[in-house]
Enzyme design. Structure first.
Site, PDB file in Angstrom:
ATOM      1  N   LYS A 113       1.157  -1.061  -0.188  1.00  0.00           N
ATOM      2  CA  LYS A 113       0.848   0.044   0.278  1.00  0.00           C
ATOM      3  C   LYS A 113       0.721   1.837  -0.203  1.00  0.00           C
ATOM      4  O   LYS A 113       0.250   2.528  -0.394  1.00  0.00           O
ATOM      5  CB  LYS A 113      -1.062  -0.467   1.557  1.00  0.00           C
ATOM      6  CG  LYS A 113      -1.791  -1.156   1.164  1.00  0.00           C
ATOM      7  CD  LYS A 113      -2.946  -1.684   0.367  1.00  0.00           C
ATOM      8  CE  LYS A 113      -3.823  -2.470   0.826  1.00  0.00           C
ATOM      9  NZ  LYS A 113      -3.170  -3.494   0.241  1.00  0.00           N
TER      10      LYS A 113
HETATM   11  C1  LIG Z   1      -4.118  -4.928   0.292  1.00  0.00           C
HETATM   12  C2  LIG Z   1      -3.560  -5.681  -0.493  1.00  0.00           C
HETATM   13  C3  LIG Z   1      -3.320  -6.943  -0.935  1.00  0.00           C
HETATM   14  C4  LIG Z   1      -4.454  -7.365  -1.699  1.00  0.00           C
HETATM   15  O1  LIG Z   1      -4.701  -6.003  -2.663  1.00  0.00           O
HETATM   16  P1  LIG Z   1      -5.848  -5.282  -3.570  1.00  0.00           P
HETATM   17  O2  LIG Z   1      -4.949  -4.287  -4.531  1.00  0.00           O
HETATM   18  O3  LIG Z   1      -6.706  -4.720  -2.484  1.00  0.00           O
HETATM   19  O4  LIG Z   1      -6.719  -6.599  -4.437  1.00  0.00           O
HETATM   20  C5  LIG Z   1      -2.304  -8.026  -1.025  1.00  0.00           C
HETATM   21  N1  LIG Z   1      -1.489  -7.884  -0.226  1.00  0.00           N
HETATM   22  C6  LIG Z   1      -1.465  -7.369   0.974  1.00  0.00           C
HETATM   23  C7  LIG Z   1      -0.056  -7.863   1.828  1.00  0.00           C
HETATM   24  C8  LIG Z   1      -2.146  -6.205   0.816  1.00  0.00           C
HETATM   25  O5  LIG Z   1      -1.696  -5.161   1.435  1.00  0.00           O
END
Ligand SMILES: *Cc1c(COP(=O)(O)O)cnc(C)c1O
Length: 495
Positions: A113
């Site tokens: 993120k």
């Molecule tokens: C948010 C997240 C995901 C999922 O990603 P999306 O874009 O919501 O599909 C997968 N792994 C981690 C560690 C995340 O923080």
């Protein structure tokens, strides 16, 4: 360069400049902003392969964010992708056991993120200036764990902004929770909700959709915006690292120019994999988009049957950032495979709201042929972590392990030998207990921070600053609330 403007997937808004779409987050009709057309990369793959992460970011973002000047974009990029990341590469590509792990966890909060949320505050405050917004921007976010902390880290103490984060009280890892409740910054509020992630997300959407509340806070000099992955200002920065990864493979001689790669993405809200789909649409040589789910396998069922059905048990897994039954960003894909038919998209999303399910047409299903979906059970995820560690010494986190296991299933099922990039979305230090007990169940007897030190010993990867910081940090946010109290929590904070 083409002037790219945005429209809602539900037809209510058109010709919205990028900066306005970033500020709003969600369109007024409840739809998501999508570009009128997908821009095409205007640099050759060879040129891209010689670029740094920041240079690549500019090449991608300039195509989507037409109303930002070069100076503005370069300012945002250089302030986002700096020493907050613990490596100059920003998103290093590591070859492990026959696949390429694209490590997206070298930012401030050690999950992917950060790739988008370290730039979003800059994009948003720049957009506010451009649009002569006088109000203070209030970021309202529902999180399954990682978004919340990354958004808090990005927005903390940013002038003219506030940030409110709701997380499922019992649905995040201990380290994720500790990271959030220790957040500093006078403009931050963190609240644990008595419900799951979907409850949090639905609650936040309801607050966004409440026109009366919007007017009420407007009088006090505030306006809401979203840092969730539905914001186009989150999505576009995620396109960058797929382009960068391809460039790195080319530079390292792993590929010949134009050779296609596959991409595997551990998926929750469908933002990360949608970014890969956009990268493919822009001309990046990607063949299959492999969508990996955990036991909440609603996307696997959807890709296999054409029916999206959230009416099922919500399962808490060891990959909590993927514990999601309503993948919001899927709406953008639905819109595209429906031939950009806003009425059809609205009809399906209304059905999802009313009945929790919808079914796409055969023609739409055909448009999904570049996607492959599968899932990994909890046991398979654990086994995957242990086996890769034993074979290679590399320790991956639970989310990445779901992706890796789905990749192994894909190879077995199809025999496809295409070189493959695995989006590695979190540091194993973020999910230490799950990771260490996967390696050896005996580790379960130790406390969380002892496990951090054990992980350091077996992986030989230095303990990230993000973890060192929270060892002793005081809990600053103790608020919890019921789902139906979320609005009141917001009102109290903005009094
Ligand atoms: C948010 C997240 C995901 C999922 O990603 P999306 O874009 O919501 O599909 C997968 N792994 C981690 C560690 C995340 O923080």
């Amino acid at each position: 360069m083409k002037n790219i403007v945005y429209k809602s997937t539900r037809g209510g808004e058109r010709d919205v400049p990028a900066s306005a779409a970033i500020l709003k987050g969600l369109a007024d009709d409840g739809g998501l902003f999508v570009p009128h057309e997908l821009p095409v990369l205007d640099k050759s793959l060879e040129e891209l392969s010689a670029m740094t992460y920041q240079e690549t970011a500019y090449e991608v973002m300039k195509l989507f964010f037409s109303d930002f000047t070069e100076e503005e974009l370069k300012f945002c990029i250089s302030h986002a992708y700096d020493s907050k990341f613990d490596t100059k590469a920003i998103a290093p590509l590591v070859r492990v056991g026959g696949a390429w792990h694209l490590e997206l966890f070298h930012g401030a909060t050690i999950a992917f993120k950060d790739m988008a949320l370290s730039i979003l505050p800059y994009l948003m405050t720049t957009a506010a200036k451009k649009n002569h917004v006088e109000n203070e921007i209030v970021i309202l976010t529902a999180t399954s764990g990682d978004t919340g902390k990354a958004a808090l880290a990005g927005f903390a103490d940013v002038p003219h902004t506030r940030i409110i984060v709701f997380y499922p009280k019992d649905g995040v890892s201990p380290i994720q929770k500790k990271q959030m409740v220790t957040q500093k910054g006078a403009n931050t509020l963190v609240a644990g909700v008595d419900g799951n992630f979907d409850d949090c997300q639905t609650g936040v959407k309801k607050i966004f959709g409440d026109k009366k509340l919007g007017a009420e806070i407007g009088e006090k000099g505030f306006q809401f915006s979203s840092a969730n992955s539905i914001n186009i200002g989150r999505l576009v920065p995620q396109v960058v690292y797929y382009v960068y990864a391809y460039g790195q493979m080319l530079k390292n001689g792993d590929l010949v120019s134009g050779e296609k790669i596959n991409v595997v993405v551990p998926t929750g809200n469908f933002g990360n994999i949608l970014a890969a789909y956009y990268a493919k649409g822009m001309g990046l040589p990607i063949d299959r988009l492999i969508c990996a789910s955990n036991e909440n396998k609603v996307l696997y069922d959807f890709l296999n049957t054409g029916t999206y059905d959230r009416n099922r048990e919500f399962i808490l897994t060891s990959s909590p950032s993927m514990d999601i039954l309503i993948s919001s960003n899927l709406e953008r894909l639905i819109f595209r495979v429906a031939g950009e038919d806003a009425a059809k998209t609205r009809e399906l999303m209304d059905a999802l709201g009313a009945d929790g399910r919808y079914e796409i047409t055969d023609a739409m299903k055909e448009e999904l042929s570049s996607f492959y979906g599968n899932f990994a059970s909890e046991q398979e995820t654990k086994t995957g972590i242990r086996e890769l560690y034993e074979k290679t010494g590399y320790v991956m986190d639970t989310h990445t392990a779901v992706a890796r296991q789905v990749y192994e299933k894909y190879k077995k099922q199809t025999g496809d030998q295409t070189k493959t990039v695995i989006a590695s979305t979190a540091s194993p230090y973020k999910f230490t207990r799950s990771v260490m007990t996967a390696v050896d169940q005996a580790f379960d007897r130790q406390d969380d921070f002892a496990l951090v030190d054990e992980l350091n010993k077996i992986s030989k990867v230095p303990v990230p600053a993000a973890i060192e910081e929270i060892r002793t940090a005081p809990e600053l946010h103790k608020k919890t609330c019921a789902v139906n109290q979320m609005e009141q929590v917001v009102k109290d904070f903005l009094r």
